[in-house]
Design a protein around this motif. Structure first.
Motif, PDB file in Angstrom:
ATOM      1  N   ILE A   1       2.993  17.327  55.639  1.00  0.00           N
ATOM      2  CA  ILE A   1       4.348  17.863  55.169  1.00  0.00           C
ATOM      3  C   ILE A   1       3.608  19.485  54.795  1.00  0.00           C
ATOM      4  CG2 ILE A   1       6.181  17.847  53.529  1.00  0.00           C
ATOM      5  CD1 ILE A   1       5.638  15.042  53.372  1.00  0.00           C
ATOM      6  N   PHE A   2       4.346  20.131  55.418  1.00  0.00           N
ATOM      7  CA  PHE A   2       4.211  21.714  55.277  1.00  0.00           C
ATOM      8  C   PHE A   2       4.980  22.185  54.512  1.00  0.00           C
ATOM      9  CE2 PHE A   2       1.443  20.362  58.893  1.00  0.00           C
ATOM     10  CZ  PHE A   2       0.215  21.026  58.509  1.00  0.00           C
ATOM     11  N   ARG A   3       4.742  23.125  53.310  1.00  0.00           N
ATOM     12  CA  ARG A   3       5.754  23.999  52.513  1.00  0.00           C
ATOM     13  C   ARG A   3       5.213  25.307  52.317  1.00  0.00           C
ATOM     14  NH1 ARG A   3      10.122  21.099  50.139  1.00  0.00           N
ATOM     15  NH2 ARG A   3      10.706  23.166  49.886  1.00  0.00           N
TER      16      ARG A   3
ATOM     17  N   TYR B   1      12.294  32.925  60.328  1.00  0.00           N
ATOM     18  CA  TYR B   1      11.814  33.748  59.094  1.00  0.00           C
ATOM     19  C   TYR B   1      10.975  34.711  59.624  1.00  0.00           C
ATOM     20  CZ  TYR B   1      13.691  29.982  56.054  1.00  0.00           C
ATOM     21  OH  TYR B   1      14.496  29.423  55.324  1.00  0.00           O
ATOM     22  N   LYS B   2      10.867  35.168  60.761  1.00  0.00           N
ATOM     23  CA  LYS B   2      10.115  36.004  61.544  1.00  0.00           C
ATOM     24  C   LYS B   2       8.510  35.953  61.065  1.00  0.00           C
ATOM     25  CE  LYS B   2      13.813  39.109  62.220  1.00  0.00           C
ATOM     26  NZ  LYS B   2      15.064  39.294  61.438  1.00  0.00           N
TER      27      LYS B   2
ATOM     28  N   ILE C   1      10.321  29.551  52.118  1.00  0.00           N
ATOM     29  CA  ILE C   1      10.922  29.108  53.226  1.00  0.00           C
ATOM     30  C   ILE C   1      11.613  27.655  52.718  1.00  0.00           C
ATOM     31  CG2 ILE C   1      10.155  27.863  55.487  1.00  0.00           C
ATOM     32  CD1 ILE C   1       9.544  30.791  55.501  1.00  0.00           C
ATOM     33  N   VAL C   2      12.975  27.700  53.127  1.00  0.00           N
ATOM     34  CA  VAL C   2      13.635  26.538  52.472  1.00  0.00           C
ATOM     35  C   VAL C   2      13.220  25.281  53.234  1.00  0.00           C
ATOM     36  CG1 VAL C   2      16.060  25.783  52.373  1.00  0.00           C
ATOM     37  CG2 VAL C   2      15.842  28.198  52.140  1.00  0.00           C
ATOM     38  N   GLU C   3      13.290  25.173  54.631  1.00  0.00           N
ATOM     39  CA  GLU C   3      12.703  23.981  55.447  1.00  0.00           C
ATOM     40  C   GLU C   3      11.467  23.607  54.951  1.00  0.00           C
ATOM     41  OE1 GLU C   3      13.817  26.836  56.448  1.00  0.00           O
ATOM     42  OE2 GLU C   3      15.579  26.498  57.844  1.00  0.00           O
ATOM     43  N   LYS C   4      11.275  22.110  54.797  1.00  0.00           N
ATOM     44  CA  LYS C   4      10.155  21.653  54.800  1.00  0.00           C
ATOM     45  C   LYS C   4       9.624  21.390  56.233  1.00  0.00           C
ATOM     46  CE  LYS C   4      10.863  17.286  53.023  1.00  0.00           C
ATOM     47  NZ  LYS C   4      10.808  16.307  51.944  1.00  0.00           N
ATOM     48  N   ILE C   5       8.359  21.426  56.819  1.00  0.00           N
ATOM     49  CA  ILE C   5       7.989  20.894  58.207  1.00  0.00           C
ATOM     50  C   ILE C   5       7.244  19.688  57.769  1.00  0.00           C
ATOM     51  CG2 ILE C   5       6.815  21.323  60.146  1.00  0.00           C
ATOM     52  CD1 ILE C   5       7.229  24.488  59.454  1.00  0.00           C
ATOM     53  N   ASN C   6       7.776  18.584  58.382  1.00  0.00           N
ATOM     54  CA  ASN C   6       7.186  17.314  58.581  1.00  0.00           C
ATOM     55  C   ASN C   6       6.804  16.934  59.972  1.00  0.00           C
ATOM     56  OD1 ASN C   6       6.548  14.452  58.220  1.00  0.00           O
ATOM     57  ND2 ASN C   6       8.587  13.779  57.634  1.00  0.00           N
TER      58      ASN C   6
ATOM     59  N   PHE D   1       1.212  28.255  55.216  1.00  0.00           N
ATOM     60  CA  PHE D   1       1.885  26.824  54.584  1.00  0.00           C
ATOM     61  C   PHE D   1       0.804  26.135  54.068  1.00  0.00           C
ATOM     62  CE2 PHE D   1       5.099  28.168  57.868  1.00  0.00           C
ATOM     63  CZ  PHE D   1       6.148  27.842  57.401  1.00  0.00           C
ATOM     64  N   GLU D   2       1.218  25.648  52.924  1.00  0.00           N
ATOM     65  CA  GLU D   2       0.313  24.250  52.364  1.00  0.00           C
ATOM     66  C   GLU D   2       0.856  23.271  52.934  1.00  0.00           C
ATOM     67  OE1 GLU D   2       0.465  24.787  48.239  1.00  0.00           O
ATOM     68  OE2 GLU D   2       0.394  26.913  48.200  1.00  0.00           O
TER      69      GLU D   2
END
Length: 75
Positions: free
Chosen positions: A33-35, A67-68, A39-44, A23-24
């Motif tokens: 914020i990770f993308r 997403y395994k 991966i559709v979801e962004k992680i905040n 993740f970036e």
């Protein structure tokens, strides 16, 4: 061996896990914020002192499982 609960996950440990999974990270104020491509979801994530908020740990776990991203588990 003690297994940490969702309320006891260190913020930096979870950020490092996401980075190691490809993740970036982008930081906006207190939001990390990770993308990741595919991966559709962004992680905040936001810190709660030096810990991660429990509901955010659950969100990360759900993305990893959906997403395994954790690889194969051999039992």
């Amino acid at each position: 061996m003690m297994i940490p609960t969702d309320a006891n996950i260190h913020f930096e440990d979870l950020c490092n896990l996401l980075k190691n999974l490809g993740f970036e990270e982008r930081i906006r104020s207190s939001h990390h914020i990770f993308r990741k491509e595919g991966i559709v979801e962004k992680i905040n994530l936001q810190k709660d002192k030096d810990k991660t908020k429990p509901y955010q740990v659950k969100q990360v776990r759900n993305v990893i499982l959906r997403y395994k991203l954790g690889g194969e588990i051999n039992v």
